[in-house]
Design a protein around this motif. Sequence first.
Motif, PDB file in Angstrom:
ATOM      1  N   ARG A   1      -2.863   8.587  14.431  1.00 57.67           N
ATOM      2  CA  ARG A   1      -1.885   9.634  14.102  1.00 57.67           C
ATOM      3  C   ARG A   1      -0.590   9.061  13.530  1.00 57.67           C
ATOM      4  NH1 ARG A   1      -2.063  12.777  18.656  1.00 57.67           N
ATOM      5  NH2 ARG A   1      -3.837  13.819  17.707  1.00 57.67           N
ATOM      6  N   GLU A   2       0.024   8.107  14.224  1.00 55.23           N
ATOM      7  CA  GLU A   2       1.286   7.531  13.748  1.00 55.23           C
ATOM      8  C   GLU A   2       1.087   6.759  12.446  1.00 55.23           C
ATOM      9  OE1 GLU A   2       4.735   4.362  15.082  1.00 55.23           O
ATOM     10  OE2 GLU A   2       3.257   4.988  16.561  1.00 55.23           O
ATOM     11  N   ASN A   3       0.015   5.991  12.363  1.00 53.96           N
ATOM     12  CA  ASN A   3      -0.273   5.225  11.148  1.00 53.96           C
ATOM     13  C   ASN A   3      -0.371   6.143   9.931  1.00 53.96           C
ATOM     14  OD1 ASN A   3      -1.351   2.685   9.709  1.00 53.96           O
ATOM     15  ND2 ASN A   3      -2.954   4.187   9.336  1.00 53.96           N
ATOM     16  N   ASN A   4      -1.080   7.235  10.071  1.00 57.54           N
ATOM     17  CA  ASN A   4      -1.375   8.108   8.934  1.00 57.54           C
ATOM     18  C   ASN A   4      -0.197   8.956   8.475  1.00 57.54           C
ATOM     19  OD1 ASN A   4      -3.881   7.007   9.211  1.00 57.54           O
ATOM     20  ND2 ASN A   4      -4.876   8.859   9.912  1.00 57.54           N
ATOM     21  N   THR A   5       0.826   9.080   9.297  1.00 62.93           N
ATOM     22  CA  THR A   5       1.976   9.887   8.887  1.00 62.93           C
ATOM     23  C   THR A   5       2.818   9.181   7.835  1.00 62.93           C
ATOM     24  OG1 THR A   5       3.358   9.032  10.679  1.00 62.93           O
ATOM     25  CG2 THR A   5       2.144  11.081  11.108  1.00 62.93           C
TER      26      THR A   5
ATOM     27  N   CYS B   1       0.820  -1.207   0.000  1.00 64.91           N
ATOM     28  CA  CYS B   1       0.000   0.000   0.000  1.00 64.91           C
ATOM     29  C   CYS B   1       0.855   1.259   0.000  1.00 64.91           C
ATOM     30  CB  CYS B   1      -0.887   0.014   1.244  1.00 64.91           C
ATOM     31  SG  CYS B   1      -1.963  -1.422   1.393  1.00 64.91           S
ATOM     32  N   LEU B   2       0.295   2.324  -0.530  1.00 65.83           N
ATOM     33  CA  LEU B   2       0.990   3.602  -0.536  1.00 65.83           C
ATOM     34  C   LEU B   2       0.816   4.366   0.777  1.00 65.83           C
ATOM     35  CD1 LEU B   2       0.239   4.952  -4.134  1.00 65.83           C
ATOM     36  CD2 LEU B   2       2.310   3.825  -3.291  1.00 65.83           C
ATOM     37  N   MET B   3      -0.232   4.041   1.535  1.00 69.10           N
ATOM     38  CA  MET B   3      -0.552   4.852   2.710  1.00 69.10           C
ATOM     39  C   MET B   3      -0.673   3.999   3.959  1.00 69.10           C
ATOM     40  SD  MET B   3      -3.438   7.227   0.864  1.00 69.10           S
ATOM     41  CE  MET B   3      -4.508   5.835   0.569  1.00 69.10           C
ATOM     42  N   GLY B   4      -0.113   4.514   5.050  1.00 67.96           N
ATOM     43  CA  GLY B   4      -0.284   3.907   6.357  1.00 67.96           C
ATOM     44  C   GLY B   4       0.837   2.985   6.785  1.00 67.96           C
TER      45      GLY B   4
ATOM     46  N   ASN C   1      -8.218   0.453   8.756  1.00 65.02           N
ATOM     47  CA  ASN C   1      -9.179   1.173   7.935  1.00 65.02           C
ATOM     48  C   ASN C   1      -9.078   2.662   8.259  1.00 65.02           C
ATOM     49  OD1 ASN C   1     -11.190   1.545   6.068  1.00 65.02           O
ATOM     50  ND2 ASN C   1     -12.834   1.196   7.519  1.00 65.02           N
ATOM     51  N   ALA C   2      -8.070   3.308   7.690  1.00 61.54           N
ATOM     52  CA  ALA C   2      -7.777   4.696   8.048  1.00 61.54           C
ATOM     53  C   ALA C   2      -8.100   5.688   6.940  1.00 61.54           C
ATOM     54  CB  ALA C   2      -6.298   4.819   8.423  1.00 61.54           C
TER      55      ALA C   2
END
Length: 143
Positions: free
Chosen positions: A117-121, A80-83, A89-90
């Motif tokens: 917060r940490e996952n999404n950075t 994945c590109l994100m997370g 499921n963000a």
Amino acid sequence: MKTWTWLKKTAWTVVILSCLCCACEELPSTDIVEVLSESVSPDGSFIATHFRCTGGGAAGYVYENVQLHKPHQDLDPRDCLMGKHATWNAFRQIRLQWMNSQHLVITLHEETHPAYRENNTEKIRSKDGVTIDYILLSPEKAE
């Protein structure tokens, strides 16, 4: 008698460790992937795929994300590109737009709860020579 007790303890230890290993092991073969949208780069050398993945049995997970891959490559729902955590499921309301063959823009809404917060950075900003920019929708603009 001591041998029998030792064997029982050893057997139970092996059973418990085996169960824990199986429970912790992610089983991609159980994934059900639904392609929600795809966008091919202007020169046709890359495909950005927005997908939903479900799986994991009773504990289960469902998540949306994006993968950037070449046309001859299969979609891998864990690439994945994100997370930071692939199965969280963000992200939602994902839109893909190519600015040119080397620049992809992903517009999305992301979970704002502090636990994410940490996952999404963690977002991949470049892959295989493609620059990736992210535009976050504010909660007011979320549909």
